[in-house]
Design an enzyme around this catalytic site. Sequence first.
Site, PDB file in Angstrom:
ATOM      1  N   GLY A  16       0.832  -1.207   0.000  1.00 50.53           N
ATOM      2  CA  GLY A  16       0.000   0.000   0.000  1.00 50.53           C
ATOM      3  C   GLY A  16       0.857   1.243   0.000  1.00 50.53           C
ATOM      4  N   ASP A  66      -2.088  -6.719  -5.855  1.00 51.91           N
ATOM      5  CA  ASP A  66      -3.307  -6.673  -5.049  1.00 51.91           C
ATOM      6  C   ASP A  66      -3.136  -7.766  -3.992  1.00 51.91           C
ATOM      7  OD1 ASP A  66      -5.846  -7.057  -3.974  1.00 51.91           O
ATOM      8  OD2 ASP A  66      -6.830  -6.419  -5.825  1.00 51.91           O
ATOM      9  N   ASN A  92       0.806  -2.551   5.445  1.00 53.37           N
ATOM     10  CA  ASN A  92       0.052  -1.302   5.542  1.00 53.37           C
ATOM     11  C   ASN A  92      -1.196  -1.291   4.656  1.00 53.37           C
ATOM     12  OD1 ASN A  92      -0.221   1.810   5.764  1.00 53.37           O
ATOM     13  ND2 ASN A  92       0.105   1.472   3.565  1.00 53.37           N
ATOM     14  N   SER A 145      -5.183  -0.063  13.965  1.00 54.87           N
ATOM     15  CA  SER A 145      -5.927   1.196  14.089  1.00 54.87           C
ATOM     16  C   SER A 145      -6.428   1.299  15.520  1.00 54.87           C
ATOM     17  CB  SER A 145      -7.123   1.181  13.140  1.00 54.87           C
ATOM     18  OG  SER A 145      -7.992   2.254  13.432  1.00 54.87           O
ATOM     19  N   TYR A 158     -15.089  -2.758   9.529  1.00 56.50           N
ATOM     20  CA  TYR A 158     -13.731  -2.181   9.508  1.00 56.50           C
ATOM     21  C   TYR A 158     -13.079  -2.369  10.878  1.00 56.50           C
ATOM     22  CZ  TYR A 158      -9.797   0.983   9.337  1.00 56.50           C
ATOM     23  OH  TYR A 158      -8.521   1.503   9.421  1.00 56.50           O
ATOM     24  N   LYS A 162      -9.644  -4.566  11.906  1.00 54.97           N
ATOM     25  CA  LYS A 162      -8.459  -4.016  12.576  1.00 54.97           C
ATOM     26  C   LYS A 162      -8.239  -4.691  13.933  1.00 54.97           C
ATOM     27  CE  LYS A 162      -6.821  -1.435   9.407  1.00 54.97           C
ATOM     28  NZ  LYS A 162      -5.449  -1.629   8.886  1.00 54.97           N
ATOM     29  N   GLU A 194      -5.803   9.487   1.975  1.00 55.53           N
ATOM     30  CA  GLU A 194      -6.930   9.220   1.059  1.00 55.53           C
ATOM     31  C   GLU A 194      -7.956   8.271   1.692  1.00 55.53           C
ATOM     32  OE1 GLU A 194      -5.407   8.001  -2.775  1.00 55.53           O
ATOM     33  OE2 GLU A 194      -4.141   9.768  -2.898  1.00 55.53           O
TER      34      GLU A 194
HETATM   35  P1  NDP Z   1      -4.771   5.529   1.835  1.00 52.78           P
HETATM   36  O1  NDP Z   1      -6.090   5.267   1.182  1.00 52.78           O
HETATM   37  O2  NDP Z   1      -4.144   6.843   1.642  1.00 52.78           O
HETATM   38  O3  NDP Z   1      -3.737   4.380   1.423  1.00 52.78           O
HETATM   39  C1  NDP Z   1      -4.100   3.027   1.349  1.00 52.78           C
HETATM   40  C2  NDP Z   1      -3.058   2.265   0.555  1.00 52.78           C
HETATM   41  O4  NDP Z   1      -3.444   0.877   0.524  1.00 52.78           O
HETATM   42  C3  NDP Z   1      -2.965   2.737  -0.877  1.00 52.78           C
HETATM   43  O5  NDP Z   1      -1.601   2.830  -1.232  1.00 52.78           O
HETATM   44  C4  NDP Z   1      -3.644   1.634  -1.692  1.00 52.78           C
HETATM   45  O6  NDP Z   1      -2.964   1.524  -2.942  1.00 52.78           O
HETATM   46  C5  NDP Z   1      -3.350   0.411  -0.819  1.00 52.78           C
HETATM   47  N1  NDP Z   1      -4.282  -0.701  -1.021  1.00 52.78           N
HETATM   48  C6  NDP Z   1      -5.624  -0.730  -0.807  1.00 52.78           C
HETATM   49  N2  NDP Z   1      -6.127  -1.922  -1.141  1.00 52.78           N
HETATM   50  C7  NDP Z   1      -5.084  -2.681  -1.575  1.00 52.78           C
HETATM   51  C8  NDP Z   1      -4.962  -3.996  -2.061  1.00 52.78           C
HETATM   52  N3  NDP Z   1      -6.023  -4.808  -2.182  1.00 52.78           N
HETATM   53  N4  NDP Z   1      -3.731  -4.456  -2.419  1.00 52.78           N
HETATM   54  C9  NDP Z   1      -2.660  -3.652  -2.307  1.00 52.78           C
HETATM   55  N5  NDP Z   1      -2.709  -2.394  -1.852  1.00 52.78           N
HETATM   56  C10 NDP Z   1      -3.909  -1.908  -1.501  1.00 52.78           C
HETATM   57  O7  NDP Z   1      -5.029   5.271   3.390  1.00 52.78           O
HETATM   58  P2  NDP Z   1      -4.036   5.249   4.648  1.00 52.78           P
HETATM   59  O8  NDP Z   1      -2.665   5.568   4.268  1.00 52.78           O
HETATM   60  O9  NDP Z   1      -4.693   6.056   5.693  1.00 52.78           O
HETATM   61  O10 NDP Z   1      -4.179   3.724   5.058  1.00 52.78           O
HETATM   62  C11 NDP Z   1      -3.081   2.874   5.261  1.00 52.78           C
HETATM   63  C12 NDP Z   1      -3.403   1.915   6.393  1.00 52.78           C
HETATM   64  O11 NDP Z   1      -3.568   2.658   7.584  1.00 52.78           O
HETATM   65  C13 NDP Z   1      -4.678   1.110   6.213  1.00 52.78           C
HETATM   66  O12 NDP Z   1      -4.442  -0.216   6.634  1.00 52.78           O
HETATM   67  C14 NDP Z   1      -5.670   1.822   7.139  1.00 52.78           C
HETATM   68  O13 NDP Z   1      -6.673   0.951   7.583  1.00 52.78           O
HETATM   69  C15 NDP Z   1      -4.747   2.244   8.249  1.00 52.78           C
HETATM   70  N6  NDP Z   1      -5.200   3.321   9.118  1.00 52.78           N
HETATM   71  C16 NDP Z   1      -5.527   4.544   8.594  1.00 52.78           C
HETATM   72  C17 NDP Z   1      -5.929   5.557   9.449  1.00 52.78           C
HETATM   73  C18 NDP Z   1      -6.385   6.881   8.958  1.00 52.78           C
HETATM   74  O14 NDP Z   1      -7.063   7.608   9.712  1.00 52.78           O
HETATM   75  N7  NDP Z   1      -6.042   7.284   7.753  1.00 52.78           N
HETATM   76  C19 NDP Z   1      -5.943   5.369  10.906  1.00 52.78           C
HETATM   77  C20 NDP Z   1      -5.610   4.042  11.324  1.00 52.78           C
HETATM   78  C21 NDP Z   1      -5.221   3.084  10.460  1.00 52.78           C
HETATM   79  P3  NDP Z   1      -3.618   1.091  -4.326  1.00 52.78           P
HETATM   80  O15 NDP Z   1      -4.999   1.675  -4.369  1.00 52.78           O
HETATM   81  O16 NDP Z   1      -2.666   1.653  -5.348  1.00 52.78           O
HETATM   82  O17 NDP Z   1      -3.594  -0.408  -4.296  1.00 52.78           O
HETATM   83  C1  8X3 Z   2      -8.759   4.540  10.571  1.00 48.73           C
HETATM   84  C2  8X3 Z   2      -9.293   5.704  11.279  1.00 48.73           C
HETATM   85  O1  8X3 Z   2     -11.250   6.766  12.498  1.00 48.73           O
HETATM   86  O2  8X3 Z   2     -11.797   5.016  10.966  1.00 48.73           O
HETATM   87  O3  8X3 Z   2      -8.531   3.400  11.286  1.00 48.73           O
HETATM   88  O4  8X3 Z   2     -10.709   4.470  13.016  1.00 48.73           O
HETATM   89  S1  8X3 Z   2     -10.837   5.461  11.951  1.00 48.73           S
END
Ligand code: NDP
Ligand code: 8X3
Length: 258
Positions: A16, A66, A92, A145, A158, A162, A194
Amino acid sequence: MANTNRIKNKTAVVTGATSGIGQACAYALAEQGVNLILMARREERLADLKAALSQYSVDVDTYVLDVRELDKVNQVFADVYAKHQVDILINNAGLALGLGNIDEGRIEQWEQMIDTNIKGLLYVSRAVIPKMREQNSGHIINIGSMAGGITYPGGNVYCASKSAVHTLSEAMNLDLVGTEIRVSNIAPGAAETEFSKVRFDGNDSQADAVYEGFQPLSAEDIADLIVYVLNAPAHVNIQQVLMMPTAQRSPTVLHRDN
Ligand code: NDP
Ligand code: 8X3
């Protein structure tokens, strides 16, 4: 302790990596002199990221992957291991889809979250952990998370996914006792990436509203923490970190200006 750079010249896989926390980790690790193997589904973004990282003196390899596709995960890691030793794995890749009552949940969204956040993390870990055990070294960072420990209304599947990441991090630590492999579950609160655009299917006003009236975490804040955790001395295993914006004390206890 963690000001010392103990990870220079190591090699990290980041899943990711094309956005948010994964992308910020790529930059933060490159700054530390860590060679990178970056994975995600969007090929063009991977290519752009690789080009942007050429300012650092590190090797960058990219794979379109993926994580839900088990055969592809295994093919990719066969190729990775033909060329590299993996010292660090940042699990991630993940997402939330929708926010609503469980009785109105969309099954295809549940499946995508479970397949990505739980099964994808397991597929990648299964490809990497045996090699880490052979080399008797490695550090796995699982991005959990706050939602994995504290459920919030509408978060149902979700949050459950987590919670599974949290449990799997504990399980990995238990099953790897006696090895030099460390496992850290990083549990962020609200971070502006995003994530909410994906959750609300590209609805920008709904996504922006999530971060209104307070300062959320940035992806870079989380990458900084991950660099700290990775740089802990070999005898220190930081197993869990819960990190929230100062304005947020739990998913629903959040101070917004106005
Ligand atoms: P983004 O949406 O910015 O990034 C998510 C990344 O995951 C992208 O690079 C996307 O790339 C990749 N991704 C999604 N699905 C797949 C898949 N099937 N295979 C490979 N790659 C995948 O979100 P975040 O950076 O915020 O999220 C990253 C992690 O952090 C997640 O696990 C999320 O649950 C966790 N998180 C986020 C929080 C927040 O508030 N933002 C808080 C707590 C945890 P692409 O689409 O190119 O595959
Ligand atoms: C990602 C953030 O607020 O949905 O884990 O828990 S929240």
